[in-house]
Design a protein around this motif. Structure first.
Motif, PDB file in Angstrom:
ATOM      1  N   ASP A  13       0.835  -1.210   0.000  1.00  0.00           N
ATOM      2  CA  ASP A  13       0.000   0.000   0.000  1.00  0.00           C
ATOM      3  C   ASP A  13       0.866   1.255   0.000  1.00  0.00           C
ATOM      4  OD1 ASP A  13      -2.201  -1.599   0.044  1.00  0.00           O
ATOM      5  OD2 ASP A  13      -2.721  -1.227   2.147  1.00  0.00           O
ATOM      6  N   ALA A  14       1.938   1.221   0.783  1.00  0.00           N
ATOM      7  CA  ALA A  14       2.825   2.383   0.857  1.00  0.00           C
ATOM      8  C   ALA A  14       3.493   2.654  -0.490  1.00  0.00           C
ATOM      9  CB  ALA A  14       3.887   2.160   1.937  1.00  0.00           C
ATOM     10  N   ALA A  15       3.925   1.587  -1.156  1.00  0.00           N
ATOM     11  CA  ALA A  15       4.561   1.740  -2.466  1.00  0.00           C
ATOM     12  C   ALA A  15       3.563   2.294  -3.482  1.00  0.00           C
ATOM     13  CB  ALA A  15       5.117   0.399  -2.938  1.00  0.00           C
ATOM     14  N   ARG A  16       2.308   1.878  -3.368  1.00  0.00           N
ATOM     15  CA  ARG A  16       1.275   2.382  -4.281  1.00  0.00           C
ATOM     16  C   ARG A  16       1.040   3.871  -4.062  1.00  0.00           C
ATOM     17  NH1 ARG A  16      -2.117  -0.936  -2.932  1.00  0.00           N
ATOM     18  NH2 ARG A  16      -3.921   0.180  -2.091  1.00  0.00           N
ATOM     19  N   LEU A  17       1.081   4.319  -2.816  1.00  0.00           N
ATOM     20  CA  LEU A  17       0.913   5.735  -2.527  1.00  0.00           C
ATOM     21  C   LEU A  17       2.081   6.547  -3.097  1.00  0.00           C
ATOM     22  CD1 LEU A  17      -0.537   8.086  -1.222  1.00  0.00           C
ATOM     23  CD2 LEU A  17       0.512   7.481   0.965  1.00  0.00           C
ATOM     24  N   TYR A  34      -6.602   6.325  -3.800  1.00  0.00           N
ATOM     25  CA  TYR A  34      -5.607   7.362  -3.490  1.00  0.00           C
ATOM     26  C   TYR A  34      -6.031   8.138  -2.246  1.00  0.00           C
ATOM     27  CZ  TYR A  34      -2.159  11.064  -4.604  1.00  0.00           C
ATOM     28  OH  TYR A  34      -1.109  11.954  -4.586  1.00  0.00           O
ATOM     29  N   HIS A  35      -7.309   8.487  -2.180  1.00  0.00           N
ATOM     30  CA  HIS A  35      -7.819   9.256  -1.037  1.00  0.00           C
ATOM     31  C   HIS A  35      -7.637   8.463   0.265  1.00  0.00           C
ATOM     32  CE1 HIS A  35     -10.989  10.655   1.766  1.00  0.00           C
ATOM     33  NE2 HIS A  35     -10.607  11.847   1.328  1.00  0.00           N
ATOM     34  N   ARG A  40      -4.770   7.649   5.357  1.00  0.00           N
ATOM     35  CA  ARG A  40      -4.074   6.728   6.243  1.00  0.00           C
ATOM     36  C   ARG A  40      -2.678   7.264   6.575  1.00  0.00           C
ATOM     37  NH1 ARG A  40      -2.531   0.641   4.683  1.00  0.00           N
ATOM     38  NH2 ARG A  40      -4.287   0.936   3.267  1.00  0.00           N
ATOM     39  N   TYR A  41      -2.023   7.830   5.588  1.00  0.00           N
ATOM     40  CA  TYR A  41      -0.701   8.423   5.825  1.00  0.00           C
ATOM     41  C   TYR A  41      -0.807   9.535   6.859  1.00  0.00           C
ATOM     42  CZ  TYR A  41       3.718  10.845   4.905  1.00  0.00           C
ATOM     43  OH  TYR A  41       4.951  11.447   5.050  1.00  0.00           O
ATOM     44  N   ARG A  42      -1.845  10.364   6.740  1.00  0.00           N
ATOM     45  CA  ARG A  42      -2.010  11.494   7.644  1.00  0.00           C
ATOM     46  C   ARG A  42      -2.356  11.055   9.068  1.00  0.00           C
ATOM     47  NH1 ARG A  42      -3.779  16.484   5.393  1.00  0.00           N
ATOM     48  NH2 ARG A  42      -5.647  16.477   6.701  1.00  0.00           N
ATOM     49  N   PHE A  47       2.173   3.604   9.274  1.00  0.00           N
ATOM     50  CA  PHE A  47       2.070   3.595   7.817  1.00  0.00           C
ATOM     51  C   PHE A  47       2.895   4.747   7.228  1.00  0.00           C
ATOM     52  CE2 PHE A  47      -0.338   4.711   3.862  1.00  0.00           C
ATOM     53  CZ  PHE A  47      -0.020   3.565   3.139  1.00  0.00           C
ATOM     54  N   ARG A  48       2.884   5.891   7.883  1.00  0.00           N
ATOM     55  CA  ARG A  48       3.658   7.043   7.415  1.00  0.00           C
ATOM     56  C   ARG A  48       5.143   6.724   7.379  1.00  0.00           C
ATOM     57  NH1 ARG A  48       1.133  10.583  10.127  1.00  0.00           N
ATOM     58  NH2 ARG A  48       2.434  10.674  11.987  1.00  0.00           N
TER      59      ARG A  48
END
Length: 255
Positions: A13-17, A34-35, A40-42, A47-48
Motif C-alpha cells: 500500500d505504501a509503495a502504491r501511494l 488514493y484518497h 491513512r498516511y495522515r 504507515f507514514r
C-alpha cells in the motif's frame, strides 16, 4: 481499521501511494484508493514511516500529504527522479531564452508569496497572465534602476542584463498563426510557464475566471518555501512588497 494488515500488505500500500505521488497531476478527489491511502498516511504514524522509507529509498522526500492535492514529494538532487533541464519544454531550454523563463518563474512565486506569512498560509492563490506581466515589467524597471551606478552604468551580471533586456523588448500581446498567444510575446511566455506548472501539478487553469487566469496550489507554495532563502527570490519579493506598499498602503501595513 488497518491494524490487521500484514507487513507485506502495508509495504504494498505504501509503495502504491508513492507511485501516485510520482504522477503530480493525479489528485485524491474522485479516486477512492488514493484518497484512502493519503488519509491513512495522515492519521497512522506506522504507515507514514513505511511510506517515508520507501520514498527515501527512491531518492524522494515527502513534503506534505494533502487531502485535496495528495502526497507531494521532491526529488533529491542526483536521484533517479531529479529534475533535469531536458525535462523542460524545448522552447524553455533555448540558451538565449532560458534566463527569461527563469525570471518569469521566480516572479510568479514572488508575486504570489511576497511575505513569510504568505508562505505559511495554506490558501490557493489566483494569478493572471496580465498581472504577472505588469509585475515583471515593474521588476525589470526597478532592478535596472537599482543596478545603475553613479555614472549611469549597469555593472550587473551580463546574464541578468540580457534577461531584463530580452523581456523588456517583448510585446505584451501578439497572436501566433493558430490564434493563440505567440511565444514572441511576454503574455505567451508567461502562459507557457503557468501551463508548465499545471502540467507539474502545481497549478490549475481557472477557466471560469478567464482564459488567462490560474490558481497556484498548496504544493507550489511548499516548493517556493524551499527556495525562499535564495538571494534572488528575496530580492524580487522585496520589490513585490514595495509595489504592494505603493499601491495598497493599508494592505502592506497589515502584512
Amino acid at each position: 481499521m488497518h491494524t490487521t494488515l500484514s507487513r507485506t500488505e502495508q509495504i504494498s500500500d505504501a509503495a502504491r501511494l508513492v507511485r501516485y505521488a510520482c504522477h503530480p497531476r493525479r489528485k485524491p478527489l474522485g479516486d477512492g484508493d488514493y484518497h484512502e491511502l493519503v488519509e491513512r498516511y495522515r492519521a497512522t504514524p506506522v504507515f507514514r514511516e513505511v511510506v517515508d522509507a520507501i520514498a527515501e529509498g527512491m531518492s524522494l522526500h515527502v513534503i506534505t500529504a494533502h487531502s485535496e492535492e495528495g502526497l507531494r514529494v521532491w526529488a533529491v538532487p542526483g536521484g533517479l527522479f531529479a529534475f533535469k533541464l531536458a525535462d523542460l519544454p524545448a522552447k524553455m531550454r533555448d540558451p538565449k531564452d532560458r534566463m527569461v523563463y527563469g525570471l518569469i518563474h521566480v516572479a510568479i512565486a514572488a508575486h504570489a508569496y511576497p511575505t513569510a506569512a504568505d508562505l505559511e498560509e495554506e490558501t490557493i492563490k489566483r494569478v493572471s497572465v496580465k498581472e504577472i506581466d505588469a509585475f515583471v515589467r515593474h521588476l525589470v524597471h526597478r532592478l535596472r534602476e537599482e543596478a545603475q551606478d553613479d555614472a549611469g552604468l549597469l555593472p550587473a551580471a551580463a546574464a541578468a542584463q540580457a534577461a531584463w533586456n530580452s523581456y523588456d523588448a517583448l510585446p505584451p500581446h501578439r497572436l501566433g498563426r493558430g490564434g493563440g498567444l505567440a511565444p514572441s510575446s511576454s503574455f505567451g511566455r508567461i502562459k507557457s510557464v503557468l501551463d508548465w506548472l499545471v502540467g507539474q501539478g502545481f497549478a490549475q487553469k481557472a477557466k471560469a475566471l478567464g482564459p488567462l487566469e490560474y490558481r497556484l496550489l498548496n504544493s507550489f507554495r511548499l516548493q517556493v518555501a524551499g527556495a525562499a532563502a535564495l538571494p534572488a527570490f528575496q530580492k524580487i519579493t522585496d520589490v513585490r512588497r514595495q509595489q504592494i506598499a505603493d499601491t495598497h498602503p493599508t494592505t502592506a501595513e497589515d502584512n
